[in-house]
Enzyme design. Structure first.
Site, PDB file in Angstrom:
ATOM      1  N   ASP A  85      -0.115  -7.605   2.182  1.00 27.90           N
ATOM      2  CA  ASP A  85       0.357  -6.235   1.951  1.00 27.90           C
ATOM      3  C   ASP A  85       1.885  -6.220   1.896  1.00 27.90           C
ATOM      4  OD1 ASP A  85       0.507  -3.487   1.751  1.00 27.90           O
ATOM      5  OD2 ASP A  85      -0.013  -3.108   3.852  1.00 27.90           O
ATOM      6  N   HIS A  96       0.821  -1.219   0.000  1.00 25.36           N
ATOM      7  CA  HIS A  96       0.000   0.000   0.000  1.00 25.36           C
ATOM      8  C   HIS A  96       0.853   1.266   0.000  1.00 25.36           C
ATOM      9  CE1 HIS A  96       0.361   0.196   4.535  1.00 25.36           C
ATOM     10  NE2 HIS A  96       0.372   1.479   4.246  1.00 25.36           N
ATOM     11  N   SER A 146       4.450   2.570   8.011  1.00 29.68           N
ATOM     12  CA  SER A 146       4.112   1.484   7.094  1.00 29.68           C
ATOM     13  C   SER A 146       5.319   1.097   6.253  1.00 29.68           C
ATOM     14  CB  SER A 146       2.983   1.919   6.158  1.00 29.68           C
ATOM     15  OG  SER A 146       1.764   2.007   6.837  1.00 29.68           O
TER      16      SER A 146
END
Length: 261
Positions: free
Chosen positions: A118, A67, A213
């Protein structure tokens, strides 16, 4: 099979969706740490703007969250990887910066369906000098023991007020929680907890949050997970990580590394 986005290919699979209202990866309640002690860690930028963290897994390749590459109209050529940067505003010598050549995405990842699997690998335009300005982190493909203590690292925000453009590298200690407890805590909303994920939470709600992230969860000096998503920051909800020991993720990642890294 895997999705391979080469050179200037647009990242169509990663267009934005409502799932990004979730917080996606900061270090909340952590402490400043020295990047020289974690020289496998990198930060990713789009058009010069900080995006996410990542780790160097070979001189030619960086592991991050899929992402982090979201952006339908953005091209691979504007993605750069920065090593050995203590604070995001520090000047970067050219030898510490690499451009992306192409990107491999986990084949089960689809932004429109959530954050399952992810994971992405960035193939660099030229390798990092591992003897000089960077190091490698090894990947542990084994399942974690129950209640394992993990370290998360990143340049993400350190409070709910938003991200500091000159944020310095932070670390926090968190503990693995059971899959059942993870589902009970965060898995009842639109975003589901799958077997390709694990959850962890630290004392006093230490956590990863916006900007972290793509960064690693480290156990015994090896990367076992990648910061993916969660609800709020320091909210008492656990953070959710991509589980590198998941059989489907392990198979794809080993294959990609062998072929491209």
């Amino acid at each position: 099979m895997y999705i391979l986005l080469i050179g200037l290919a647009l990242l169509h699979q990663l267009e934005g969706s409502s799932l990004f209202t979730l917080r996606q990866g900061k270090i909340f309640g952590g402490k400043t740490t020295l990047v020289k002690d974690h020289s496998f860690l990198v930060n990713l930028r789009r058009g010069g703007k900080f995006r996410c963290g990542g780790v160097i897994i070979s001189p030619n390749c960086v592991l991050t969250a899929a992402h982090c590459l979201e952006g339908r109209y953005q091209q691979v050529r504007d993605l750069t990887v920065h090593a050995q940067q203590q604070c995001l505003g520090d000047d970067m010598p050219p030898e510490h910066v690499r451009s992306a050549w192409y990107v491999g995405l986990s084949p089960n990842y689809c932004a429109q369906r959530g954050l399952d699997s992810d994971l992405a690998v960035i193939r660099l335009s030229r390798p990092f000098d591992i003897a000089g300005n960077a190091s490698l982190v090894k990947i542990d493909y084994n399942d974690l023991p129950p209640h394992s203590n993990l370290t998360v690292l990143g340049w993400g925000a350190i409070n709910e007020q938003g991200h500091n453009w000159n944020q310095c590298l932070q670390e926090a200690n968190v503990k693995l929680i059971s899959h059942r407890e993870c589902i009970k805590s965060v898995g009842s909303g639109w975003q589901k907890v799958t077997n390709n994920m694990f959850c962890a939470l630290g004392k006093n709600a230490r956590d990863a949050c916006q900007g972290d992230s793509g960064g690693p969860a480290i156990y015994a000096g090896r990367s076992v997970g990648i910061v993916s998503w969660g609800y709020g920051c320091g909210s008492g909800y656990p953070g959710v990580y991509t589980r590198l020991s998941s059989p489907s993720i392990t198979y794809w990642l080993k294959d990609f590394i062998e072929r491209h890294c």
